[in-house]
Motif scaffolding. Sequence first.
Motif, PDB file in Angstrom:
ATOM      1  N   THR A 236      35.684 116.657  67.879  1.00  0.00           N
ATOM      2  CA  THR A 236      35.694 118.032  68.916  1.00  0.00           C
ATOM      3  C   THR A 236      35.398 118.766  70.085  1.00  0.00           C
ATOM      4  OG1 THR A 236      35.047 118.759  65.959  1.00  0.00           O
ATOM      5  CG2 THR A 236      35.326 120.589  67.582  1.00  0.00           C
ATOM      6  N   GLU A 267      46.587 120.994  75.103  1.00  0.00           N
ATOM      7  CA  GLU A 267      45.838 121.361  73.176  1.00  0.00           C
ATOM      8  C   GLU A 267      46.881 120.574  72.926  1.00  0.00           C
ATOM      9  OE1 GLU A 267      44.984 124.830  70.359  1.00  0.00           O
ATOM     10  OE2 GLU A 267      44.686 124.622  72.585  1.00  0.00           O
ATOM     11  N   ASP A 268      48.052 120.486  72.779  1.00  0.00           N
ATOM     12  CA  ASP A 268      49.068 119.634  71.923  1.00  0.00           C
ATOM     13  C   ASP A 268      48.637 118.248  72.482  1.00  0.00           C
ATOM     14  OD1 ASP A 268      49.588 122.178  70.849  1.00  0.00           O
ATOM     15  OD2 ASP A 268      52.104 121.406  72.435  1.00  0.00           O
ATOM     16  N   ARG A 271      45.338 117.306  70.565  1.00  0.00           N
ATOM     17  CA  ARG A 271      45.291 117.829  69.223  1.00  0.00           C
ATOM     18  C   ARG A 271      45.815 116.295  68.687  1.00  0.00           C
ATOM     19  NH1 ARG A 271      43.552 122.200  66.700  1.00  0.00           N
ATOM     20  NH2 ARG A 271      44.272 124.187  67.617  1.00  0.00           N
ATOM     21  N   ARG A 274      44.041 114.037  67.115  1.00  0.00           N
ATOM     22  CA  ARG A 274      42.859 114.098  66.126  1.00  0.00           C
ATOM     23  C   ARG A 274      41.674 114.300  66.910  1.00  0.00           C
ATOM     24  NH1 ARG A 274      44.923 108.504  65.817  1.00  0.00           N
ATOM     25  NH2 ARG A 274      43.163 107.794  65.562  1.00  0.00           N
ATOM     26  N   TRP A 275      42.113 115.166  67.487  1.00  0.00           N
ATOM     27  CA  TRP A 275      40.671 116.005  68.265  1.00  0.00           C
ATOM     28  C   TRP A 275      40.460 117.232  67.717  1.00  0.00           C
ATOM     29  CZ3 TRP A 275      36.128 114.727  70.917  1.00  0.00           C
ATOM     30  CH2 TRP A 275      36.228 113.402  71.328  1.00  0.00           C
ATOM     31  N   GLY A 276      39.578 118.267  66.650  1.00  0.00           N
ATOM     32  CA  GLY A 276      39.963 119.582  66.591  1.00  0.00           C
ATOM     33  C   GLY A 276      39.452 120.163  67.769  1.00  0.00           C
ATOM     34  N   SER A 298      35.104 122.832  62.076  1.00  0.00           N
ATOM     35  CA  SER A 298      35.952 121.622  62.362  1.00  0.00           C
ATOM     36  C   SER A 298      35.415 120.689  62.453  1.00  0.00           C
ATOM     37  CB  SER A 298      36.709 122.024  63.998  1.00  0.00           C
ATOM     38  OG  SER A 298      37.659 120.626  64.871  1.00  0.00           O
TER      39      SER A 298
END
Length: 303
Positions: A236, A267-268, A271, A274-276, A298
């Motif tokens: 996270t 940010e995309d 993500r 696979r990071w919150g 998260s």
Amino acid sequence: METPEILPRKRLRASGFADHEVRRMLGTGELSPIRRGRYLRGALPENREARHLLRARAASAELTGDAVLSHVSAALLHGLTVWGVPLDLVHVTRPGRTGGRRGTRLHVHTAPLREDDVVDVGGARTTSVARTVADLARTVAFEAAVVVADSALFGEYARRAELEAALESMARWPGAPVARRVLAFADERADGPGESRSRVAMARNGIPAPQLQWEVRSERGEWIATVDFAWPERRTVAEFDGEIKYGRLLRPGQTAGDVLFAEKRREDAVRDRRWGVVRWCWDDIPDFPTVAARLRRSFDRPV
């Protein structure tokens, strides 16, 4: 930033301005009063910190003996970031143990001053950065003190060892135990008051201490993004979103919209690994339990 010139009344008189002319210029806004007998050309700045600095410099010119600017007045003079500290009074420290007083414009503290506790900043005698941080850490709220201490460390205004030495010299003074907590909590990686206040809010809400300025990288080790906060073991990351922060990210020719779009793409990409991602802003800090709940969701999600 250029320091506005402070005009003493005696200089105006020496330049040929009679008292009635000074009163007229005050009435028309050509002059603004800073403190008794000292003026500024034009209007006072709207910024509260800038106004306080003017009053502090004006007061400094009138100090006698071994008195020096201190506490929040010294912090602003050194360029430290201040949040949540009243700016209505100029703070001064005189050597001694008695005789402190609080007036309508000046708060006079009395305390021992070592030779290395005092420095000159633009002609104003003031407490050193280390002594200033220690004084504020003893006397203001924990959150406000952390903002100042983080600012001193992040901006390299003082080293941690210098802050520790300043606190050691006042080990038995009122507020010293709290000041030691402030210094233990302070982090040289905290970039701005939003991050400092967020860290305090996390601690108060039982969120584990994060890594700061964490680099998210691809499986091949390529840099993807540097985030404000990260809990790598929980996959996270989090970002504090402040207007000032986005202003710093602007490059020549860019608009705020360009920066926001770039942030969205960043940010995309995070993500996709696979990071919150959790975000919050200034208005969320007083209601941090809501943010804390999002962080815990998260932390608990399957990855």
